[in-house]
Design a protein around this motif. Structure first.
Motif, PDB file in Angstrom:
ATOM      1  N   VAL A  52       0.859  -1.183   0.000  1.00 10.45           N
ATOM      2  CA  VAL A  52       0.000   0.000   0.000  1.00 10.45           C
ATOM      3  C   VAL A  52       0.896   1.233   0.000  1.00 10.45           C
ATOM      4  CG1 VAL A  52      -1.928  -1.125   1.177  1.00 10.45           C
ATOM      5  CG2 VAL A  52      -0.199   0.041   2.527  1.00 10.45           C
ATOM      6  N   ASP A  53       0.308   2.366  -0.402  1.00  4.06           N
ATOM      7  CA  ASP A  53       1.089   3.606  -0.480  1.00  4.06           C
ATOM      8  C   ASP A  53       1.227   4.305   0.869  1.00  4.06           C
ATOM      9  OD1 ASP A  53       1.438   3.252  -3.215  1.00  4.06           O
ATOM     10  OD2 ASP A  53      -0.408   4.351  -3.696  1.00  4.06           O
ATOM     11  N   ASP A  54       0.174   4.222   1.701  1.00  4.66           N
ATOM     12  CA  ASP A  54       0.209   4.943   2.966  1.00  4.66           C
ATOM     13  C   ASP A  54      -0.775   4.327   3.967  1.00  4.66           C
ATOM     14  OD1 ASP A  54      -2.369   5.871   2.183  1.00  4.66           O
ATOM     15  OD2 ASP A  54      -1.475   7.611   1.212  1.00  4.66           O
ATOM     16  N   ASP A  55      -0.801   4.901   5.177  1.00  2.93           N
ATOM     17  CA  ASP A  55      -1.673   4.380   6.233  1.00  2.93           C
ATOM     18  C   ASP A  55      -3.155   4.529   5.885  1.00  2.93           C
ATOM     19  OD1 ASP A  55       0.468   3.588   7.779  1.00  2.93           O
ATOM     20  OD2 ASP A  55       0.510   5.434   8.970  1.00  2.93           O
ATOM     21  N   ALA A  56      -3.503   5.595   5.183  1.00  2.00           N
ATOM     22  CA  ALA A  56      -4.906   5.800   4.798  1.00  2.00           C
ATOM     23  C   ALA A  56      -5.372   4.694   3.857  1.00  2.00           C
ATOM     24  CB  ALA A  56      -5.067   7.166   4.135  1.00  2.00           C
ATOM     25  N   GLN A  57      -4.517   4.299   2.946  1.00  2.00           N
ATOM     26  CA  GLN A  57      -4.862   3.222   2.021  1.00  2.00           C
ATOM     27  C   GLN A  57      -4.978   1.894   2.765  1.00  2.00           C
ATOM     28  OE1 GLN A  57      -2.065   2.310  -1.162  1.00  2.00           O
ATOM     29  NE2 GLN A  57      -3.720   2.508  -2.658  1.00  2.00           N
ATOM     30  N   ALA A  58      -4.123   1.667   3.757  1.00  2.00           N
ATOM     31  CA  ALA A  58      -4.199   0.456   4.575  1.00  2.00           C
ATOM     32  C   ALA A  58      -5.510   0.416   5.353  1.00  2.00           C
ATOM     33  CB  ALA A  58      -3.010   0.387   5.533  1.00  2.00           C
ATOM     34  N   GLU A  59      -5.919   1.559   5.886  1.00  2.00           N
ATOM     35  CA  GLU A  59      -7.194   1.636   6.620  1.00  2.00           C
ATOM     36  C   GLU A  59      -8.368   1.372   5.680  1.00  2.00           C
ATOM     37  OE1 GLU A  59      -9.738   4.832   9.247  1.00  2.00           O
ATOM     38  OE2 GLU A  59      -7.570   5.092   9.109  1.00  2.00           O
ATOM     39  N   GLN A  60      -8.304   1.917   4.475  1.00  2.00           N
ATOM     40  CA  GLN A  60      -9.349   1.684   3.477  1.00  2.00           C
ATOM     41  C   GLN A  60      -9.458   0.192   3.164  1.00  2.00           C
ATOM     42  OE1 GLN A  60      -8.441   2.908  -0.509  1.00  2.00           O
ATOM     43  NE2 GLN A  60     -10.575   2.834  -1.164  1.00  2.00           N
ATOM     44  N   LEU A  61      -8.326  -0.473   3.059  1.00  2.00           N
ATOM     45  CA  LEU A  61      -8.305  -1.901   2.776  1.00  2.00           C
ATOM     46  C   LEU A  61      -9.065  -2.687   3.854  1.00  2.00           C
ATOM     47  CD1 LEU A  61      -7.204  -4.538   1.426  1.00  2.00           C
ATOM     48  CD2 LEU A  61      -5.183  -4.238   2.848  1.00  2.00           C
ATOM     49  N   THR A  62      -8.760  -2.433   5.110  1.00  2.00           N
ATOM     50  CA  THR A  62      -9.426  -3.184   6.186  1.00  2.00           C
ATOM     51  C   THR A  62     -10.912  -2.861   6.241  1.00  2.00           C
ATOM     52  OG1 THR A  62      -8.802  -1.551   7.854  1.00  2.00           O
ATOM     53  CG2 THR A  62      -7.342  -3.439   7.599  1.00  2.00           C
ATOM     54  N   LYS A  63     -11.279  -1.627   6.001  1.00  2.00           N
ATOM     55  CA  LYS A  63     -12.706  -1.253   6.000  1.00  2.00           C
ATOM     56  C   LYS A  63     -13.454  -1.951   4.876  1.00  2.00           C
ATOM     57  CE  LYS A  63     -12.395   3.215   8.293  1.00  2.00           C
ATOM     58  NZ  LYS A  63     -12.514   4.673   8.138  1.00  2.00           N
ATOM     59  N   GLN A  64     -12.862  -1.996   3.689  1.00  2.00           N
ATOM     60  CA  GLN A  64     -13.511  -2.644   2.547  1.00  2.00           C
ATOM     61  C   GLN A  64     -13.685  -4.139   2.785  1.00  2.00           C
ATOM     62  OE1 GLN A  64     -14.875  -1.183  -0.190  1.00  2.00           O
ATOM     63  NE2 GLN A  64     -14.389   0.747   0.813  1.00  2.00           N
ATOM     64  N   LEU A  65     -12.663  -4.777   3.348  1.00  2.00           N
ATOM     65  CA  LEU A  65     -12.762  -6.219   3.616  1.00  2.00           C
ATOM     66  C   LEU A  65     -13.789  -6.511   4.701  1.00  2.00           C
ATOM     67  CD1 LEU A  65      -9.016  -7.323   3.430  1.00  2.00           C
ATOM     68  CD2 LEU A  65     -10.812  -7.682   1.715  1.00  2.00           C
ATOM     69  N   ASN A  66     -13.882  -5.647   5.701  1.00  2.00           N
ATOM     70  CA  ASN A  66     -14.855  -5.844   6.781  1.00  2.00           C
ATOM     71  C   ASN A  66     -16.299  -5.754   6.289  1.00  2.00           C
ATOM     72  OD1 ASN A  66     -13.836  -6.522   9.399  1.00  2.00           O
ATOM     73  ND2 ASN A  66     -12.752  -4.567   9.392  1.00  2.00           N
ATOM     74  N   LYS A  67     -16.533  -5.123   5.156  1.00  2.00           N
ATOM     75  CA  LYS A  67     -17.886  -4.993   4.602  1.00  2.00           C
ATOM     76  C   LYS A  67     -18.390  -6.300   3.985  1.00  2.00           C
ATOM     77  CE  LYS A  67     -17.709  -0.083   3.496  1.00  2.00           C
ATOM     78  NZ  LYS A  67     -17.750   0.900   2.396  1.00  2.00           N
ATOM     79  N   LEU A  68     -17.482  -7.202   3.655  1.00  2.00           N
ATOM     80  CA  LEU A  68     -17.893  -8.457   3.008  1.00  2.00           C
ATOM     81  C   LEU A  68     -18.643  -9.339   3.996  1.00  2.00           C
ATOM     82  CD1 LEU A  68     -14.671  -9.256   0.953  1.00  2.00           C
ATOM     83  CD2 LEU A  68     -16.824  -8.312   0.106  1.00  2.00           C
ATOM     84  N   ILE A  69     -19.706  -9.970   3.544  1.00  2.00           N
ATOM     85  CA  ILE A  69     -20.592 -10.736   4.423  1.00  2.00           C
ATOM     86  C   ILE A  69     -19.924 -11.959   5.041  1.00  2.00           C
ATOM     87  CG2 ILE A  69     -21.652 -12.180   2.627  1.00  2.00           C
ATOM     88  CD1 ILE A  69     -24.350 -11.406   4.204  1.00  2.00           C
TER      89      ILE A  69
END
Length: 173
Positions: A52-69
């Motif tokens: 990832v490029d930065d911490d914000a992108q890493a946070e986005q990654l975990t948020k997106q994965l947490n949305k999966l059922i």
């Protein structure tokens, strides 16, 4: 920058495809993925190493994965105390004369020769990525015929383990 992300998921068909789809859509480069059963039937743990490029992108990654059922929990454990290992199998060219030399090289790494043929030996090594890389570098002059690595698998060290309440998942009942 590399991030280590652990996802606890329901062990169902298509889960890996959904997760890698999310990563691909957002153009995350996956360096490695390991997946395996956990101590709970019907639950698997996935360990991703992603760039990832930065911490914000890493946070986005975990948020997106947490949305999966099918995802129970996602953690970025990069900056936490973890136990992490990788396995590599390395087939090295050898002769009768070089086998003992190769044996001497692998011993300090607590690696083992698991197969011997007329023209090669296969070595198994487990440990952190730096240890695996160091052994591979020492074996290169002999000629690496074939190699495969599992990628990193990890979890939090002892007292950091967070227990997830899995009682709400019908698969486990």
């Amino acid at each position: 920058m590399k991030r280590i992300v652990i996802a606890t998921v329901l062990n169902q068909s298509g889960v890996l495809n959904k997760i890698t789809g999310v990563l691909a859509k957002r153009k995350f480069n996956i360096e490695s993925i390991t997946v395996g059963h956990t101590e709970n039937d019907g639950i698997s743990r996935m360990t991703f190493v992603v760039n990832v490029d930065d911490d914000a992108q890493a946070e986005q990654l975990t948020k997106q994965l947490n949305k999966l059922i099918d995802v129970i929990k996602v953690q970025d454990v990069t900056d936490q105390a973890i136990v992490a290992r990788e396995l590599a199998l390395v087939k090295v060219l050898s002769t009768a004369q070089t086998r003992s030399e190769i044996g001497g090289i692998v011993e300090p790494f607590r690696a083992s020769i698991i197969d011997v043929s007329r023209d090669s030996v296969t070595i198994q090594v487990t440990g952190d990525s730096e240890k695996v890389e160091a052994l591979i570098d020492l074996l290169k002059p002999y000629g690496i015929k074939e190699m495969v690595r599992t990628g990193l698998t990890a979890f939090l060290r002892g007292s950091q383990k967070q227990v997830t309440d899995l009682s709400s998942y019908s698969l486990l009942k």
